[in-house]
Write a protein that holds these residues in place. Structure first.
Motif, short mmCIF file in Angstrom:
data_model
loop_
_atom_site.label_atom_id
_atom_site.label_comp_id
_atom_site.label_asym_id
_atom_site.label_seq_id
_atom_site.Cartn_x
_atom_site.Cartn_y
_atom_site.Cartn_z
N HIS A 1 0.79 -1.23 0.00
CA HIS A 1 0.00 0.00 0.00
C HIS A 1 0.82 1.28 0.00
O HIS A 1 0.30 2.36 0.26
CB HIS A 1 -0.97 -0.01 1.19
N ARG A 2 2.10 1.18 -0.34
CA ARG A 2 2.93 2.39 -0.43
C ARG A 2 2.48 3.23 -1.61
O ARG A 2 1.98 2.73 -2.61
CB ARG A 2 4.40 2.00 -0.62
N ASN A 3 2.68 4.53 -1.48
CA ASN A 3 2.38 5.45 -2.58
C ASN A 3 3.45 5.32 -3.66
O ASN A 3 4.49 4.70 -3.45
CB ASN A 3 2.34 6.90 -2.05
N ASN A 4 3.18 5.92 -4.80
CA ASN A 4 4.14 5.84 -5.92
C ASN A 4 5.51 6.37 -5.55
O ASN A 4 6.52 5.93 -6.10
CB ASN A 4 3.60 6.60 -7.14
N ASP A 5 5.56 7.33 -4.62
CA ASP A 5 6.86 7.89 -4.22
C ASP A 5 7.53 7.09 -3.09
O ASP A 5 8.56 7.49 -2.57
CB ASP A 5 6.70 9.36 -3.81
N SER B 1 6.29 6.54 -0.11
CA SER B 1 5.79 6.91 1.22
C SER B 1 4.58 6.06 1.59
O SER B 1 3.98 5.39 0.75
CB SER B 1 5.43 8.39 1.25
N LEU B 2 4.22 6.12 2.85
CA LEU B 2 3.08 5.39 3.36
C LEU B 2 2.18 6.37 4.09
O LEU B 2 2.66 7.14 4.93
CB LEU B 2 3.56 4.28 4.31
N ASP B 3 0.90 6.38 3.78
CA ASP B 3 -0.01 7.32 4.43
C ASP B 3 -0.10 7.04 5.92
O ASP B 3 -0.22 5.89 6.36
CB ASP B 3 -1.41 7.21 3.82
N LYS C 1 -10.51 2.28 -0.71
CA LYS C 1 -10.38 2.07 -2.16
C LYS C 1 -11.76 2.04 -2.83
O LYS C 1 -11.96 2.68 -3.86
CB LYS C 1 -9.61 0.78 -2.43
N ARG D 1 -12.41 5.17 -5.00
CA ARG D 1 -12.02 4.81 -6.36
C ARG D 1 -12.96 3.83 -7.05
O ARG D 1 -12.78 3.52 -8.21
CB ARG D 1 -10.60 4.23 -6.35
N GLU E 1 -13.53 13.43 -2.92
CA GLU E 1 -12.53 14.03 -2.03
C GLU E 1 -13.09 15.31 -1.40
O GLU E 1 -12.86 15.59 -0.22
CB GLU E 1 -11.23 14.33 -2.78
#
Length: 116
Positions: free
Chosen positions: A58-62, A64-66, A87, A91, A102
């Motif tokens: 579940h990491r972001n594209n960069d 990072s983790l929310d 999700k 989404r 959002e």
């Protein structure tokens, strides 16, 4: 044209201006992180499977983790359930666009006085 998005954006703007929690915010949203989180979390570098597997999934594209996901780190099954709910809500199929959803989430957070 006045749309649901316009109405929600106006509600958000007006709520920020009227709410002393956000004093000083007018045309720009500038939130501070909530002080004093009391939930212990497991850092990415300290995670072991199955939590580590979920963090990687579940990491972001960069990379990072929310933060909202790390709050559930002491119970990986809840972390996975939370992510699946998010999700689907943000989404999944809906008559609202992702942006509109959002905006609704921000409006609800403002109404609930949630600064996250």
């Amino acid at each position: 044209m006045f749309t649901i998005s316009t109405a929600i954006a106006k509600f958000i703007r007006d709520s920020i201006v009227q709410d002393s929690t956000f004093k000083g915010a007018t045309s720009q949203l500038s939130f501070k992180q909530q002080p004093g989180a009391y939930i212990q979390t497991v850092a990415f570098e300290d995670a072991t499977p199955p939590l580590l597997d979920l963090y990687q999934k579940h990491r972001n594209n960069d990379g990072s983790l929310d933060n909202i996901l790390t709050i559930h780190s002491i119970n990986p099954s809840i972390l996975e359930a939370h992510f699946e709910m998010y999700k689907q809500t943000c989404r999944g199929d809906s008559p609202l666009s992702r942006l509109e959803r959002e905006i609704v989430a921000v409006a609800v957070s403002l109404e609930n006085k949630c600064r996250y």
